[in-house]
Design a protein around this motif. Structure first.
Motif, PDB file in Angstrom:
ATOM      1  N   GLN A 212     -24.970 -15.187  44.202  1.00 11.69           N
ATOM      2  CA  GLN A 212     -24.235 -16.161  45.008  1.00 11.69           C
ATOM      3  C   GLN A 212     -24.777 -17.576  44.888  1.00 11.69           C
ATOM      4  OE1 GLN A 212     -24.440 -14.099  48.869  1.00 11.69           O
ATOM      5  NE2 GLN A 212     -22.224 -13.786  48.686  1.00 11.69           N
ATOM      6  N   ILE A 213     -26.089 -17.729  44.902  1.00  7.78           N
ATOM      7  CA  ILE A 213     -26.625 -19.102  44.998  1.00  7.78           C
ATOM      8  C   ILE A 213     -27.013 -19.685  43.641  1.00  7.78           C
ATOM      9  CG2 ILE A 213     -27.437 -18.766  47.371  1.00  7.78           C
ATOM     10  CD1 ILE A 213     -30.246 -19.052  45.344  1.00  7.78           C
ATOM     11  N   LEU A 216     -23.192 -17.786  40.394  1.00  5.83           N
ATOM     12  CA  LEU A 216     -21.825 -18.253  40.646  1.00  5.83           C
ATOM     13  C   LEU A 216     -21.695 -19.782  40.477  1.00  5.83           C
ATOM     14  CD1 LEU A 216     -19.250 -16.680  41.338  1.00  5.83           C
ATOM     15  CD2 LEU A 216     -19.540 -17.429  43.698  1.00  5.83           C
ATOM     16  N   PRO A 217     -22.637 -20.579  40.989  1.00 15.53           N
ATOM     17  CA  PRO A 217     -22.570 -22.026  40.700  1.00 15.53           C
ATOM     18  C   PRO A 217     -22.572 -22.329  39.206  1.00 15.53           C
ATOM     19  CG  PRO A 217     -24.144 -21.616  42.460  1.00 15.53           C
ATOM     20  CD  PRO A 217     -23.687 -20.266  41.961  1.00 15.53           C
ATOM     21  N   GLN A 218     -23.375 -21.576  38.436  1.00 17.32           N
ATOM     22  CA  GLN A 218     -23.392 -21.799  36.985  1.00 17.32           C
ATOM     23  C   GLN A 218     -22.007 -21.530  36.392  1.00 17.32           C
ATOM     24  OE1 GLN A 218     -25.872 -22.911  34.828  1.00 17.32           O
ATOM     25  NE2 GLN A 218     -24.133 -22.917  33.414  1.00 17.32           N
ATOM     26  N   ILE A 219     -21.386 -20.424  36.820  1.00 20.01           N
ATOM     27  CA  ILE A 219     -20.068 -20.072  36.293  1.00 20.01           C
ATOM     28  C   ILE A 219     -19.027 -21.118  36.712  1.00 20.01           C
ATOM     29  CG2 ILE A 219     -18.184 -18.390  36.512  1.00 20.01           C
ATOM     30  CD1 ILE A 219     -20.447 -16.212  36.693  1.00 20.01           C
ATOM     31  N   ALA A 220     -19.060 -21.537  37.988  1.00 18.79           N
ATOM     32  CA  ALA A 220     -18.086 -22.534  38.463  1.00 18.79           C
ATOM     33  C   ALA A 220     -18.240 -23.834  37.686  1.00 18.79           C
ATOM     34  CB  ALA A 220     -18.266 -22.774  39.963  1.00 18.79           C
ATOM     35  N   GLU A 271     -18.075 -11.402  43.513  1.00 17.35           N
ATOM     36  CA  GLU A 271     -17.926 -12.832  43.803  1.00 17.35           C
ATOM     37  C   GLU A 271     -16.806 -13.437  42.962  1.00 17.35           C
ATOM     38  OE1 GLU A 271     -19.535 -14.145  46.246  1.00 17.35           O
ATOM     39  OE2 GLU A 271     -20.667 -12.292  46.547  1.00 17.35           O
TER      40      GLU A 271
END
Lengths: 391, 391
Positions: A212-213, A216-220, A271
């Protein structure tokens, strides 16, 4: 090529590094020498930091030149036949970390072995599989503990290594229920001597957290930045800090992230499904943006983002705090930023966060100073009195 | 409640604002007085900036208190019956901007009318529809020009207004093919007097550009931050600057973004479909991450993000430049950051960008100083000589 071997006293420049850890107790339960397997940025930095704390460090890396550089900058001595490390830190790429842990447990039957890979369940599973297949005894496996220092550097290689890399960074320990306390203590002491903040959780909790922290930010960021491949130069000229901030980590190393995302796929997928459901809903809504209910739907999406964003802790792990922002116009010269911040210091106001905003075409910048809200007016008055342009 | 009317000379504090625009020619083709319709943050800031440049400014807002605040801080005088503005700047919410433009074109048949909403095609369409329906003459419509100042502030309301808000920010002009040059010149002079950098493109080009560089980042940040609504506090404690940066703009105002995303849905949808296709591909791949081809597929996604990210221009609209990063460990006290930057200035090195990285649990910060690569070693040496911990 023969790498010169220095004596230990010649290499370790403890004076220059000790200050960073001077408040940290030097007592520890690390069995020496410690061996670092893998002299990339993280492994070399751990070597430098441990030597600064007075620990004997040995190094090994499949790349002779990477190992030679790490030795030359004082991260430790090259491992030789007959050396018997008491602690092994596996700092290899995630893909080969499991195999290196098993090799270390078998080769040095007294050593505590820890790894620093950014996924933990897949590695624990690999070690359990080795036990199940009789390749490793269950007792040997007890000497392993998974850890993850979250230093967040975006560089790589031993040349970029610094002993202070882990100062104030979170370092997660993931002992199994069966892990003996003495093994946990050794890993904890490594993290503590390097100045890190220690967290303890299960491997499954860790992997869910980083999905989550971090993942996911890397993917977004990658999905977003990917859209810019064909954007016109004219459009890109209008880019502001919003775009720069949301895409910064899209510059990360592809081969490392393939390993991380593959190894944590199970925790990342739920996620991604959640994100996809929201994206589908938004696409649906924007196909008829003025139909009844559509605008409420978009508002909910943004509002849910507001609520998630507000939960991210502020500086020093404290509760998310809305600092007041004071923006000062500064010339783009070496002294201007200093002079502005000197004025802030003279006003007795602490800088909680600091940033600069740039824009195309002008040789000026906006210095963004975050302060606790109660100090804002005093600071604005002080700066304005001194002739600063406060936005 | 009667708002006191000051004489013009009492209100305008040109001395404090003129410096910001002192290099800008004061010649202009703005027909006076200029009327600002809508005294929110942007409208009030435009009023302040125009008055500082010596322009007579009138104000009107449906909220009497918002208008009174704007008058009190010197952004202009309240509009009265009989006033005949020569230039009208519609600074209303996007939803009502079209109606306000039409009203202004009809009410003041000599005035040049510009708006500053962040979408342009939907507004031009609304005005064309008024012409088609006989509500507005084609000649009247020629006096309108759409513009978009991209100041990127995350605050609102007249109290936060500053005349320098637009300094060095892009300001896009979107004339139609039929827009007379004198109308373009007036809009251009407004932007220039406020210190902005002027870009000119069609409304369609503008909307496609902001879909990619502004609206899509907002959506990506909101989708990502939305996932954090149920994240454990333990996991959030591990959050680093990567998460903070990628989600920062998720804190934006929901009601404003509903209007923007709805109005630009047509240009945003193809981008969302592209993002969805990439997301579907990633979900598919991560369901079998170790199958043949899967890892190449993930690597391609990250690599495409690398390539898009690398296209974002650097500071001052120059080509994306890889500055060298020098990270200095600083105490969390008012003077420490100043002292560090003073050392940088003493070394004669220019700070190209500046940031701070924080982490949980420690009262120290990492001051991140970007410099041109050729100056890095000299700076590292200088700081180290002075006893700074350079990471």
């Amino acid at each position: 090529m023969t790498t010169p071997r220095f004596s230990r006293t010649e290499i370790v420049d403890t004076a220059s590094l000790a200050a960073a850890t001077e408040t940290v107790s030097k007592d520890h339960s690390i069995h020496q020498p410690a061996l670092i397997v893998g002299t990339g940025l993280l492994g070399t930095s751990i070597g430098l930091g441990l030597r600064a704390a007075g620990i004997d460090v040995l190094l090994t890396d499949p790349s002779p030149s990477a190992q030679a550089v790490a030795e030359d900058i004082g991260a430790g001595l090259g491992l030789r036949a007959g050396d018997e490390p008491g602690t092994v830190v596996v700092a290899a790429p995630p893909d080969v970390t499991g195999a290196e842990i098993i090799k270390a447990l078998l080769r040095w039957p007294q050593a505590v072995v820890l790894d620093i890979a950014s996924v933990k369940v897949s590695i624990a599973t690999e070690i359990q599989r080795a036990v199940d297949h009789g390749q490793l005894s269950a007792d040997d496996a007890l000497r392993y503990i998974g850890t993850h220092p979250m230093s967040g550097r975006e560089r790589s290689g031993p040349v970029a290594a610094r002993g202070e890399l882990f100062t104030a960074a979170p370092w997660v320990l993931c002992p199994a229920d069966s892990t003996p306390q003495c093994v946990v203590d050794t890993a904890s002491d490594v993290a503590r001597l390097l100045g890190a903040t220690i967290y303890q959780m299960s491997a499954a909790e860790h992997d869910a957290a980083v999905a989550q922290i971090s993942h996911l930010p890397q993917i977004a960021a990658s999905l977003l930045a990917s859209r810019l491949q064909d954007t016109s130069v004219q459009a890109l000229q209008l880019a502001g800090n919003g775009l720069r901030d949301t895409t910064r980590i899209a510059a990360s190393d592809a081969s490392l992230w393939v390993q991380i995302l593959s190894a944590n796929a199970e925790k990342i997928l739920p996620e991604l499904h959640g994100m996809k459901a929201d994206l589908d809903r938004l696409i649906n809504t924007l196909q008829a943006p003025y139909e009844s209910g559509s605008r409420l739907d978009v508002a909910q999406l943004i509002d849910e983002g507001n609520r998630g964003q507000a939960r991210i802790p502020g500086k020093h792990g404290g509760p998310a705090q809305a600092f007041a922002l004071v923006t000062v116009l500064v010339d783009d010269t070496p002294g201007a930023i200093v002079a502005a911040l000197q004025a802030v210091a003279d006003a007795g106001v602490n800088v909680e966060d600091l940033g600069m905003e740039h824009s195309s075409g002008y040789q000026v910048g906006m210095l963004e100073i975050s302060v606790v809200p109660g100090h804002k007016q005093h600071l604005v008055d002080s700066l304005t009195d001194l002739g600063w342009k406060v936005l």
